[in-house]
Every structure is written in structure tokens, then in C-alpha cells.
Design a protein around this motif. Structure first.
Motif, PDB file in Angstrom:
ATOM      1  N   ASP A 150      13.420 -17.695  -2.865  1.00  0.00           N
ATOM      2  CA  ASP A 150      13.082 -18.298  -4.317  1.00  0.00           C
ATOM      3  C   ASP A 150      11.839 -17.355  -4.809  1.00  0.00           C
ATOM      4  OD1 ASP A 150      14.967 -20.525  -4.219  1.00  0.00           O
ATOM      5  OD2 ASP A 150      13.908 -20.988  -2.338  1.00  0.00           O
ATOM      6  N   TYR A 151      10.703 -17.097  -3.979  1.00  0.00           N
ATOM      7  CA  TYR A 151       9.773 -16.503  -4.543  1.00  0.00           C
ATOM      8  C   TYR A 151       9.247 -15.292  -3.557  1.00  0.00           C
ATOM      9  CZ  TYR A 151       8.668 -20.614  -7.509  1.00  0.00           C
ATOM     10  OH  TYR A 151       8.761 -21.589  -8.165  1.00  0.00           O
ATOM     11  N   ILE A 152       8.908 -14.144  -4.142  1.00  0.00           N
ATOM     12  CA  ILE A 152       8.216 -13.006  -3.452  1.00  0.00           C
ATOM     13  C   ILE A 152       6.913 -13.207  -4.132  1.00  0.00           C
ATOM     14  CG2 ILE A 152       8.204 -10.784  -3.381  1.00  0.00           C
ATOM     15  CD1 ILE A 152      11.056 -10.422  -4.290  1.00  0.00           C
ATOM     16  N   LEU A 153       5.733 -13.091  -2.933  1.00  0.00           N
ATOM     17  CA  LEU A 153       4.365 -13.347  -3.237  1.00  0.00           C
ATOM     18  C   LEU A 153       3.785 -11.857  -2.913  1.00  0.00           C
ATOM     19  CD1 LEU A 153       3.700 -17.159  -1.866  1.00  0.00           C
ATOM     20  CD2 LEU A 153       4.357 -16.046  -4.253  1.00  0.00           C
ATOM     21  N   ALA A 154       2.811 -11.303  -3.708  1.00  0.00           N
ATOM     22  CA  ALA A 154       2.110 -10.122  -3.187  1.00  0.00           C
ATOM     23  C   ALA A 154       0.738 -10.460  -3.705  1.00  0.00           C
ATOM     24  CB  ALA A 154       2.883  -9.036  -3.662  1.00  0.00           C
ATOM     25  N   ALA A 155      -0.402  -9.953  -3.023  1.00  0.00           N
ATOM     26  CA  ALA A 155      -1.399  -9.910  -3.621  1.00  0.00           C
ATOM     27  C   ALA A 155      -2.323  -8.589  -3.023  1.00  0.00           C
ATOM     28  CB  ALA A 155      -2.601 -11.113  -3.118  1.00  0.00           C
ATOM     29  N   ASP A 156      -2.599  -7.896  -3.930  1.00  0.00           N
ATOM     30  CA  ASP A 156      -3.110  -6.389  -3.876  1.00  0.00           C
ATOM     31  C   ASP A 156      -2.521  -5.447  -2.941  1.00  0.00           C
ATOM     32  OD1 ASP A 156      -5.438  -5.374  -5.034  1.00  0.00           O
ATOM     33  OD2 ASP A 156      -6.916  -6.042  -3.592  1.00  0.00           O
ATOM     34  N   VAL A 157      -1.207  -5.370  -3.221  1.00  0.00           N
ATOM     35  CA  VAL A 157      -0.509  -4.316  -2.405  1.00  0.00           C
ATOM     36  C   VAL A 157      -0.328  -3.239  -3.392  1.00  0.00           C
ATOM     37  CG1 VAL A 157       1.095  -6.208  -1.542  1.00  0.00           C
ATOM     38  CG2 VAL A 157       1.537  -5.261  -3.540  1.00  0.00           C
ATOM     39  N   VAL A 158      -0.653  -2.934  -4.568  1.00  0.00           N
ATOM     40  CA  VAL A 158      -0.718  -1.862  -5.349  1.00  0.00           C
ATOM     41  C   VAL A 158      -2.038  -1.123  -5.331  1.00  0.00           C
ATOM     42  CG1 VAL A 158      -0.265  -0.845  -7.450  1.00  0.00           C
ATOM     43  CG2 VAL A 158       1.248  -2.483  -6.811  1.00  0.00           C
ATOM     44  N   TYR A 159      -2.247  -0.231  -4.924  1.00  0.00           N
ATOM     45  CA  TYR A 159      -3.625   0.779  -4.976  1.00  0.00           C
ATOM     46  C   TYR A 159      -3.198   2.393  -4.515  1.00  0.00           C
ATOM     47  CZ  TYR A 159      -3.614  -0.542   0.112  1.00  0.00           C
ATOM     48  OH  TYR A 159      -2.949  -0.522   1.398  1.00  0.00           O
ATOM     49  N   SER A 160      -4.069   3.153  -4.189  1.00  0.00           N
ATOM     50  CA  SER A 160      -4.044   4.384  -4.207  1.00  0.00           C
ATOM     51  C   SER A 160      -3.378   4.725  -2.726  1.00  0.00           C
ATOM     52  CB  SER A 160      -5.305   5.330  -4.252  1.00  0.00           C
ATOM     53  OG  SER A 160      -5.558   5.262  -5.698  1.00  0.00           O
ATOM     54  N   HIS A 161      -2.119   4.349  -2.328  1.00  0.00           N
ATOM     55  CA  HIS A 161      -1.342   4.555  -1.072  1.00  0.00           C
ATOM     56  C   HIS A 161      -0.337   5.309  -1.603  1.00  0.00           C
ATOM     57  CE1 HIS A 161       1.575   1.558  -1.652  1.00  0.00           C
ATOM     58  NE2 HIS A 161       0.539   0.552  -1.877  1.00  0.00           N
ATOM     59  N   PRO A 162       0.370   6.067  -0.441  1.00  0.00           N
ATOM     60  CA  PRO A 162       1.335   6.986  -0.974  1.00  0.00           C
ATOM     61  C   PRO A 162       2.953   6.321  -0.890  1.00  0.00           C
ATOM     62  CG  PRO A 162       0.799   7.460   1.366  1.00  0.00           C
ATOM     63  CD  PRO A 162      -0.163   6.353   0.639  1.00  0.00           C
ATOM     64  N   TYR A 163       2.921   5.052  -0.734  1.00  0.00           N
ATOM     65  CA  TYR A 163       4.099   4.305  -0.618  1.00  0.00           C
ATOM     66  C   TYR A 163       4.476   3.240  -1.964  1.00  0.00           C
ATOM     67  CZ  TYR A 163       3.016   5.744   4.047  1.00  0.00           C
ATOM     68  OH  TYR A 163       2.796   6.536   5.177  1.00  0.00           O
ATOM     69  N   LEU A 164       3.966   3.898  -3.116  1.00  0.00           N
ATOM     70  CA  LEU A 164       4.309   2.933  -4.327  1.00  0.00           C
ATOM     71  C   LEU A 164       5.909   2.901  -4.504  1.00  0.00           C
ATOM     72  CD1 LEU A 164       1.140   3.903  -6.510  1.00  0.00           C
ATOM     73  CD2 LEU A 164       1.484   1.847  -5.117  1.00  0.00           C
ATOM     74  N   ASP A 165       6.349   4.055  -4.423  1.00  0.00           N
ATOM     75  CA  ASP A 165       7.922   4.164  -4.701  1.00  0.00           C
ATOM     76  C   ASP A 165       8.759   3.247  -3.591  1.00  0.00           C
ATOM     77  OD1 ASP A 165       7.597   6.117  -6.647  1.00  0.00           O
ATOM     78  OD2 ASP A 165       7.914   7.716  -5.621  1.00  0.00           O
ATOM     79  N   GLU A 166       8.391   3.239  -2.334  1.00  0.00           N
ATOM     80  CA  GLU A 166       8.943   2.464  -1.403  1.00  0.00           C
ATOM     81  C   GLU A 166       8.617   0.845  -1.682  1.00  0.00           C
ATOM     82  OE1 GLU A 166       8.491   6.136   0.350  1.00  0.00           O
ATOM     83  OE2 GLU A 166       7.043   5.060  -0.676  1.00  0.00           O
ATOM     84  N   LEU A 167       7.585   0.471  -2.246  1.00  0.00           N
ATOM     85  CA  LEU A 167       7.219  -1.011  -2.559  1.00  0.00           C
ATOM     86  C   LEU A 167       7.869  -1.245  -3.883  1.00  0.00           C
ATOM     87  CD1 LEU A 167       5.445  -3.492  -2.699  1.00  0.00           C
ATOM     88  CD2 LEU A 167       3.731  -2.105  -4.061  1.00  0.00           C
ATOM     89  N   MET A 168       7.927  -0.296  -4.738  1.00  0.00           N
ATOM     90  CA  MET A 168       8.846  -0.615  -5.774  1.00  0.00           C
ATOM     91  C   MET A 168      10.346  -1.001  -5.421  1.00  0.00           C
ATOM     92  SD  MET A 168       8.841  -0.915  -9.277  1.00  0.00           S
ATOM     93  CE  MET A 168       7.675   0.356 -10.020  1.00  0.00           C
ATOM     94  N   ASP A 169      10.966  -0.013  -4.491  1.00  0.00           N
ATOM     95  CA  ASP A 169      12.349  -0.490  -4.116  1.00  0.00           C
ATOM     96  C   ASP A 169      12.244  -1.821  -3.199  1.00  0.00           C
ATOM     97  OD1 ASP A 169      13.103   2.066  -5.255  1.00  0.00           O
ATOM     98  OD2 ASP A 169      12.714   3.332  -3.402  1.00  0.00           O
ATOM     99  N   THR A 170      11.320  -2.024  -2.461  1.00  0.00           N
ATOM    100  CA  THR A 170      11.313  -3.185  -1.790  1.00  0.00           C
ATOM    101  C   THR A 170      11.374  -4.437  -2.651  1.00  0.00           C
ATOM    102  OG1 THR A 170      10.359  -2.027  -0.091  1.00  0.00           O
ATOM    103  CG2 THR A 170      10.339  -4.501  -0.047  1.00  0.00           C
ATOM    104  N   PHE A 171      10.534  -4.308  -3.880  1.00  0.00           N
ATOM    105  CA  PHE A 171      10.664  -5.496  -4.809  1.00  0.00           C
ATOM    106  C   PHE A 171      12.169  -5.512  -5.418  1.00  0.00           C
ATOM    107  CE2 PHE A 171       5.900  -5.308  -5.895  1.00  0.00           C
ATOM    108  CZ  PHE A 171       5.690  -6.597  -5.450  1.00  0.00           C
ATOM    109  N   ASP A 172      12.484  -4.380  -5.628  1.00  0.00           N
ATOM    110  CA  ASP A 172      13.842  -4.517  -6.309  1.00  0.00           C
ATOM    111  C   ASP A 172      14.833  -5.033  -5.271  1.00  0.00           C
ATOM    112  OD1 ASP A 172      15.568  -3.495  -8.617  1.00  0.00           O
ATOM    113  OD2 ASP A 172      16.203  -1.835  -7.255  1.00  0.00           O
TER     114      ASP A 172
END
Length: 236
Positions: A150-172
Motif C-alpha cells: 500500500d505504501y513505499i516509505l523512504a527517507a534520505d535515500v537520494v544523495y551522491s551514491h552510484p546507485y540512483l538508477d537502481e533506486l529508480m528501478d526499485t521504486f518503479d
């Protein structure tokens, strides 16, 4: 404008007031937080970036507790990405959610300790703590047929790390037709801004909080395409 700024500062002050320091220093260092009329004790691990509690988690927890009329977590299936020290998982569990708390393996020991310490005999559902590498084996470990959130929760998961594309795909992948994302983010450098721009290509985005004094924004997001569970499985 001044009235809006004053309200923002008062809200930021109220959020940060949730934290307190222990009156007595014992053998174990911890930070205290007050949510859901409960005292929550969080142990940090300063040698691990993900095992330190950042203010974005407090912002998200404050929102969840003070907006239960609209975002009622009771009996809801919730997954937290990048759970860190576990505060968001703990507060969500205290509010009645069935929570899956995820992070990288080197953070799990401290995360599991904090979650168990603060939810045992306090919550309707025992939170599940498990490892999750963004983008890697998510489909195998969290098949959509049996893992609907029902909910995906995330706090401060976006910063200068090399896995932003993988994070986007995981959200998706995890965000299905009726899933809502609640995401608190501290803006530091350009990667945060560019991630939001790319995020909006896949998701509708609503700003719930803007707290300039903390450099934090809180968003609600949901899918742009109305992919059904069956369509998602057929495409896999």
C-alpha cells in the motif's frame, strides 16, 4: 510570505523537538525520540553512513503520525527502502502497519536491533527486517503476485551514491497501481534535483512539506501509467 515562512519554521521546530537526549549516560549510546506517545531509543553506528539517523526520517515520521486521518497505516502493507537505523519502520509499526524494513547487509544488524528493541510487545505486527540491494534480484525476492504494498516509505535515500538508477528501478518495480510512495529528501547537491526530474517522468509527484530551514522536502508519489498486476507479470 512571512507568515508562510514562520509556519515552516514552527513545523520544523516541532519536528526536531521529537528528539531528546538521555538524561543518564549509560554503557550504550542512544538517541531518544517521541512518537505515538512512545519513547523510542535508537542506537546509531557512526562508522556506517546508513546507520546514522538523518532528519528526513523525523520529518516522515512526524507526517505519518499527524496525518493518520488521510494516511492511515493500520493493517496496511508497507515497505521501507533504506531503513537505516529503523525509526520510520518503528513508527509505522506503532501506527499499525505490517512493515517490511530493508537495507544493505552491513546495516541490518543495527537495524534489526533497533526495530526489535522498540516494537516488541508494542505493535500489532512484528516488522520483517531483510536485505535489499536496489535493482538486484528485486523481482525474484519480491514477486508482485505475493508482494503488494500500500505504501513505499523512504527517507534520505537520494544523495551522491552510484546507485540512483537502481533506486529508480526499485521504486518503479515495487510501486503497483494502488501503491503510494511517501518520500522525504534532503537537498544537498545537484544529484537530488536531477533525480526528482527523472522521477517525475515515471510518477506523479505531490509536495506535502517544504522545509527550507532543514533543506528537506516530503513528497507523495504514484504511478503515471496504470499498469495492472497481470500486465506487469506478463511483461516480466
Amino acid at each position: 510570505m512571512e507568515d508562510s515562512s514562520t509556519k515552516e519554521e514552527e513545523l520544523a521546530k516541532a519536528i526536531m523537538a521529537r528528539q531528546f537526549s538521555p538524561s543518564l549516560i549509560g554503557t550504550e549510546a542512544w538517541e531518544g525520540y517521541k512518537f505515538s506517545d512512545m519513547e523510542i531509543r535508537i542506537k546509531e553506528s557512526t562508522d556506517l553512513y546508513g546507520a546514522v539517523l538523518w532528519p528526513s526520517a523525523m520529518v516522515l515520521c512526524h507526517f505519518l503520525e499527524t496525518n493518520q486521518d488521510k494516511y492511515n497505516l493500520m493493517d496496511k502493507n508497507v515497505i521501507e527502502l533504506g531503513a537505516g537505523t529503523g525509526l520510520v519502520t518503528i513508527v509505522s509499526s506503532l501506527l499499525g502497519a505490517k512493515v517490511t524494513s530493508t537495507d544493505l547487509p552491513d546495516v541490518l544488524g543495527n537495524l534489526r536491533y533497533n526495530v526489535m528493541r522498540n516494537t516488541k510487545d508494542r505493535c500489532k505486527y512484528i516488522p520483517a527486517v531483510t536485505e535489499l540491494f536496489w535493482g538486484q534480484e528485486v523481482e525474484q525476492r519480491f514477486p508482485r503476485a505475493t508482494h503488494c504494498y500500500d505504501y513505499i516509505l523512504a527517507a534520505d535515500v537520494v544523495y551522491s551514491h552510484p546507485y540512483l538508477d537502481e533506486l529508480m528501478d526499485t521504486f518503479d518495480y515495487l510501486c503497483q497501481e494502488n501503491t503510494q510512495i511517501l518520500w522525504a529528501m534532503r537537498f544537498r547537491l545537484d544529484p537530488e534535483n536531477s533525480f526528482v526530474d527523472r522521477f517525475q517522468q515515471r510518477f506523479h509527484l505531490e509536495e506535502l512539506y517544504d522545509l527550507p530551514s532543514l533543506s528537506i522536502k516530503l513528497y507523495r508519489a504514484w504511478r503515471k501509467d496504470r499498469r495492472t498486476k497481470d500486465q506487469g507479470e506478463a511483461a516480466a
